[in-house]
Design an enzyme around this catalytic site. Structure first.
Site, mmCIF file in Angstrom:
data_model
loop_
_atom_site.group_PDB
_atom_site.id
_atom_site.type_symbol
_atom_site.label_atom_id
_atom_site.label_comp_id
_atom_site.label_asym_id
_atom_site.label_seq_id
_atom_site.Cartn_x
_atom_site.Cartn_y
_atom_site.Cartn_z
ATOM 1 N N CYS A 105 15.020 -5.283 -0.457
ATOM 2 C CA CYS A 105 13.863 -4.795 -1.201
ATOM 3 C C CYS A 105 13.948 -3.274 -1.248
ATOM 4 C CB CYS A 105 12.564 -5.236 -0.518
ATOM 5 S SG CYS A 105 11.080 -4.660 -1.371
ATOM 6 N N CYS A 341 4.395 -3.705 3.149
ATOM 7 C CA CYS A 341 5.182 -2.677 2.483
ATOM 8 C C CYS A 341 4.472 -1.327 2.583
ATOM 9 C CB CYS A 341 5.390 -3.055 1.015
ATOM 10 S SG CYS A 341 6.360 -1.850 0.119
#
Length: 356
Positions: A105, A341
């Site tokens: 990611c 995140c």
């Protein structure tokens, strides 16, 4: 003066640049092979490239512009990297292990201006866009980490879902995709790459026209304008009607499935009523739709928001299934290492503030 990352050039751009600087076309293929197949970290290691070419590359570019600042490793094999950029900014990159391969990611911006009320990434507003080279280099650094393990593992999938809004950094994101997809380099298949947007409808049209064969995910998180505007400021600029029109265009142009990301937040968007509204919203395109239900990762700064109960998650899932919507509940990874995140970066920035 900091030099830009060589990874920021696509093969065509590298070829053109070398031609403009008096070098033969085949040099670009040689340099490309050294960068992405042999994965050297110094231009001087390119031993079949002549000295004149090496010198001009060293004068104008860097291979390594990111340095590892913090690394967190989870029991489940997830690794979260915090990289320091040349200007001192910090970004997050995450390696995740799945049955189908190794996925990374990547982050596209330093901070984020989208301002979703539940998100750790938006705790620090956007400082700047990342260059395409800085985005590619995240993949390269993770791959180099894997190379040092000597287990012949390679990054096979990419999700552009880290800090920032990829479509707010559109051209650099597109150049990044061209680099990592190139069959002479990392050769990561387009269908193994997913780009996530919070719903910049104008850019979805543009993305559709490029026909990159890359997967699209849309962070929806609410099925009606009132609720979505409350938790996602972007909905004021691109309300659900405009967003769904752009998705219709994307589907017509590409005939490729769209994933709808839906974070389940307790007593906010996780009721059966919202599940029914969501099913109604995407019902006419259900054959090219998938809803990814994501249990919320709590963040200290957003104390009002909590993860939905297992019962609420189950009911939401069952309601969608009964309405014929293809969906699943995302398997949690990295829960023991700042799973949300942007959480690791936010903590490190706070430490810097305390030191000051």
């Amino acid at each position: 003066m900091n030099k830009p990352s060589i990874y920021g050039l696509t093969l065509d751009q590298l070829t053109e640049w070398l031609l403009e600087h008096g070098h033969k076309k085949f040099r670009a293929s040689q340099v490309w092979d050294w960068l992405y197949r042999k994965r050297v970290t110094q231009f001087s290691e390119m031993n079949n490239v002549n000295k004149e070419c090496i010198d001009v590359l060293e004068e104008n570019f860097s291979i390594q512009t990111l340095t590892e600042h913090v690394r967190q490793e989870s029991k489940d094999g997830t690794i979260k990297f915090l990289f320091r950029l040349q200007d001192g900014n910090l970004i997050e990159t995450v390696l995740m292990r799945h049955k189908y391969g190794l996925s990374v990611c990547v982050t596209t911006q330093v901070g984020c201006n989208i301002g979703c009320s539940f998100c750790a990434s938006g705790l620090l507003t956007k400082n700047r866009d990342l260059t395409s080279g800085e985005i590619v280099e995240q993949i390269m650094n993770v791959q180099l980490h894997l190379d040092t393990k000597g287990q012949d593992e390679r990054v096979s999938h990419i999700v552009v879902m880290g800090i920032g809004e990829p479509f707010d950094n559109f051209q650099n994101t597109v150049d990044f995709l061209e680099v990592v997809k190139d069959h002479k380099g990392l050769a990561i298949g387009a269908r193994h790459i997913t780009v996530s947007t919070s719903g910049l409808a104008n850019k979805i049209y543009e993305f559709a026209d490029l026909k990159l064969q890359v997967n699209l995910a849309v962070s929806l998180h609410a099925p009606n304008n009132e609720l979505r505007t409350k938790i996602m400021k972007i909905n004021k600029a691109f309300p659900i009607e405009k967003l769904m029109d752009s998705i219709d265009y994307y589907l017509e142009k590409t005939n490729r499935r769209v994933t709808y990301e839906y974070i389940l937040i307790r007593d906010v968007n996780d009721h059966k009523a919202e599940a029914l509204q969501l099913a109604e919203l995407i019902g006419d395109k259900r054959h090219l739709s998938y809803v990814n239900l994501i249990p919320y990762n709590p963040v200290d700064e957003h104390g009002d928001y909590q993860r939905s109960t297992p019962e609420a998650i189950s009911e939401f899932f069952d309601t969608l299934k009964k309405k014929g919507i293809n969906c699943g509940v995302r398997l949690e990874q990295g829960a023991d290492i700042d799973a949300a995140c942007g959480q690791l970066r936010s903590k490190q920035e706070k430490k810097k503030e305390k030191v000051k």
